[in-house]
Design a protein around this motif. Structure first.
Motif, PDB file in Angstrom:
ATOM      1  N   MET A   1      29.794  35.699  43.654  1.00 56.64           N
ATOM      2  CA  MET A   1      29.068  36.931  43.477  1.00 56.64           C
ATOM      3  C   MET A   1      28.989  37.231  41.983  1.00 56.64           C
ATOM      4  N   TRP A   2      27.852  37.781  41.571  1.00 56.11           N
ATOM      5  CA  TRP A   2      27.670  38.188  40.179  1.00 56.11           C
ATOM      6  C   TRP A   2      27.925  39.683  40.052  1.00 56.11           C
ATOM      7  N   THR A   3      28.651  40.055  39.000  1.00 58.54           N
ATOM      8  CA  THR A   3      28.865  41.463  38.698  1.00 58.54           C
ATOM      9  C   THR A   3      28.503  41.714  37.247  1.00 58.54           C
ATOM     10  N   TRP A   4      28.075  42.923  36.954  1.00 61.83           N
ATOM     11  CA  TRP A   4      27.721  43.321  35.595  1.00 61.83           C
ATOM     12  C   TRP A   4      28.920  43.999  34.948  1.00 61.83           C
ATOM     13  N   VAL A  19      36.908  32.374  31.756  1.00 58.38           N
ATOM     14  CA  VAL A  19      36.707  31.533  32.934  1.00 58.38           C
ATOM     15  C   VAL A  19      38.081  31.064  33.412  1.00 58.38           C
ATOM     16  N   GLY A  20      38.327  31.164  34.708  1.00 56.07           N
ATOM     17  CA  GLY A  20      39.605  30.782  35.294  1.00 56.07           C
ATOM     18  C   GLY A  20      40.531  31.948  35.553  1.00 56.07           C
ATOM     19  N   ASP A  21      40.267  33.104  34.923  1.00 54.54           N
ATOM     20  CA  ASP A  21      41.106  34.285  35.163  1.00 54.54           C
ATOM     21  C   ASP A  21      40.900  34.805  36.587  1.00 54.54           C
ATOM     22  N   VAL A  22      41.983  35.230  37.209  1.00 53.56           N
ATOM     23  CA  VAL A  22      41.913  35.915  38.502  1.00 53.56           C
ATOM     24  C   VAL A  22      41.908  37.401  38.183  1.00 53.56           C
ATOM     25  N   VAL A  23      40.887  38.116  38.672  1.00 53.89           N
ATOM     26  CA  VAL A  23      40.718  39.523  38.317  1.00 53.89           C
ATOM     27  C   VAL A  23      40.509  40.383  39.557  1.00 53.89           C
ATOM     28  N   ALA A  24      40.747  41.677  39.390  1.00 54.45           N
ATOM     29  CA  ALA A  24      40.433  42.686  40.405  1.00 54.45           C
ATOM     30  C   ALA A  24      39.993  43.922  39.625  1.00 54.45           C
ATOM     31  N   TRP A  25      38.728  44.292  39.785  1.00 53.16           N
ATOM     32  CA  TRP A  25      38.141  45.388  39.015  1.00 53.16           C
ATOM     33  C   TRP A  25      37.505  46.417  39.941  1.00 53.16           C
ATOM     34  N   PRO A  26      37.569  47.713  39.567  1.00 56.87           N
ATOM     35  CA  PRO A  26      36.818  48.717  40.317  1.00 56.87           C
ATOM     36  C   PRO A  26      35.330  48.513  40.027  1.00 56.87           C
ATOM     37  N   ALA A  27      34.494  48.682  41.038  1.00 52.51           N
ATOM     38  CA  ALA A  27      33.067  48.425  40.836  1.00 52.51           C
ATOM     39  C   ALA A  27      32.204  49.270  41.759  1.00 52.51           C
ATOM     40  N   LEU A  28      30.975  49.462  41.310  1.00 52.24           N
ATOM     41  CA  LEU A  28      29.951  50.096  42.131  1.00 52.24           C
ATOM     42  C   LEU A  28      29.185  49.004  42.860  1.00 52.24           C
ATOM     43  N   THR A  29      28.975  49.178  44.147  1.00 50.16           N
ATOM     44  CA  THR A  29      28.169  48.229  44.909  1.00 50.16           C
ATOM     45  C   THR A  29      26.867  48.873  45.389  1.00 50.16           C
ATOM     46  N   ARG A  30      26.720  50.165  45.097  1.00 48.64           N
ATOM     47  CA  ARG A  30      25.509  50.906  45.447  1.00 48.64           C
ATOM     48  C   ARG A  30      25.091  51.724  44.228  1.00 48.64           C
ATOM     49  N   GLY A  61      38.411  38.184  42.433  1.00 45.79           N
ATOM     50  CA  GLY A  61      38.117  36.765  42.509  1.00 45.79           C
ATOM     51  C   GLY A  61      38.515  36.062  41.236  1.00 45.79           C
ATOM     52  N   THR A  62      38.140  34.794  41.167  1.00 45.75           N
ATOM     53  CA  THR A  62      38.398  33.966  39.996  1.00 45.75           C
ATOM     54  C   THR A  62      37.100  33.815  39.222  1.00 45.75           C
ATOM     55  N   ILE A  63      37.136  34.112  37.937  1.00 43.57           N
ATOM     56  CA  ILE A  63      35.932  34.013  37.109  1.00 43.57           C
ATOM     57  C   ILE A  63      35.526  32.551  36.976  1.00 43.57           C
ATOM     58  N   SER A  64      34.282  32.234  37.374  1.00 46.63           N
ATOM     59  CA  SER A  64      33.793  30.862  37.262  1.00 46.63           C
ATOM     60  C   SER A  64      32.714  30.712  36.190  1.00 46.63           C
ATOM     61  N   ARG A  65      32.023  31.794  35.858  1.00 46.42           N
ATOM     62  CA  ARG A  65      31.003  31.751  34.805  1.00 46.42           C
ATOM     63  C   ARG A  65      30.927  33.111  34.127  1.00 46.42           C
ATOM     64  N   VAL A  98      29.209  38.327  35.102  1.00 48.26           N
ATOM     65  CA  VAL A  98      30.408  37.555  35.419  1.00 48.26           C
ATOM     66  C   VAL A  98      30.297  37.096  36.868  1.00 48.26           C
ATOM     67  N   HIS A  99      30.452  35.795  37.078  1.00 48.15           N
ATOM     68  CA  HIS A  99      30.419  35.250  38.437  1.00 48.15           C
ATOM     69  C   HIS A  99      31.845  35.091  38.924  1.00 48.15           C
ATOM     70  N   LEU A 100      32.150  35.708  40.068  1.00 50.52           N
ATOM     71  CA  LEU A 100      33.482  35.622  40.661  1.00 50.52           C
ATOM     72  C   LEU A 100      33.409  34.770  41.918  1.00 50.52           C
ATOM     73  N   ASP A 101      34.330  33.811  42.016  1.00 50.41           N
ATOM     74  CA  ASP A 101      34.520  33.050  43.264  1.00 50.41           C
ATOM     75  C   ASP A 101      35.619  33.757  44.026  1.00 50.41           C
ATOM     76  N   ALA A 102      35.438  33.884  45.320  1.00 52.85           N
ATOM     77  CA  ALA A 102      36.456  34.549  46.144  1.00 52.85           C
ATOM     78  C   ALA A 102      37.788  33.829  46.015  1.00 52.85           C
ATOM     79  N   THR A 103      38.851  34.604  45.940  1.00 55.41           N
ATOM     80  CA  THR A 103      40.186  34.011  45.889  1.00 55.41           C
ATOM     81  C   THR A 103      40.611  33.672  47.319  1.00 55.41           C
ATOM     82  N   GLY A 104      41.138  32.487  47.504  1.00 59.09           N
ATOM     83  CA  GLY A 104      41.549  32.046  48.830  1.00 59.09           C
ATOM     84  C   GLY A 104      42.944  32.501  49.170  1.00 59.09           C
TER      85      GLY A 104
END
Length: 105
Positions: A1-4, A19-30, A61-65, A98-104
């Motif tokens: 998923m891409w986030t701004w 890239v490679g960091d595992v993050v958790a950020w507050p965000a607006l989805t609407r 997720g994990t930052i991939s891009r 920032v593109h986040l890959d879901a953390t497994g």
């Protein structure tokens, strides 16, 4: 998923991310469209959220891009691997996609 991530967000100014960091950020989805700059032609990114302290959810997720967006009249995109201080100092920087890959689990 891409986030701004706006260039003025605390996470950019307080150490950044890479890239490679595992993050958790507050965000607006609407109702975050007004926060986005005009994306450059040809940039294939469906932005689904925007980092914001008053967000309606937490994205993780994990930052991939990381794509840094710069410019005023004509927005340009530059793929980077981290947000060190020299990128934060870029004149006319709008922010980052920032593109986040879901953390497994």
């Amino acid at each position: 998923m891409w986030t701004w991530v706006d260039g003025a967000e605390d996470i950019v100014e307080d150490g950044g991310f890479a890239v490679g960091d595992v993050v958790a950020w507050p965000a607006l989805t609407r109702d975050f469209d007004e926060l986005l700059p005009q994306l450059p032609d040809g940039l294939e990114a469906e932005v689904t959220s925007a980092v914001d302290d008053g967000g309606d959810t937490e994205i993780a997720g994990t930052i991939s891009r990381i794509v840094m967006l710069t410019g005023r009249r004509r927005m340009l995109a530059h793929e980077i691997s981290a947000t060190p201080a020299e990128h934060v100092q870029v004149l006319d920087m709008a922010g980052f996609l920032v593109h986040l890959d879901a953390t497994g689990a």
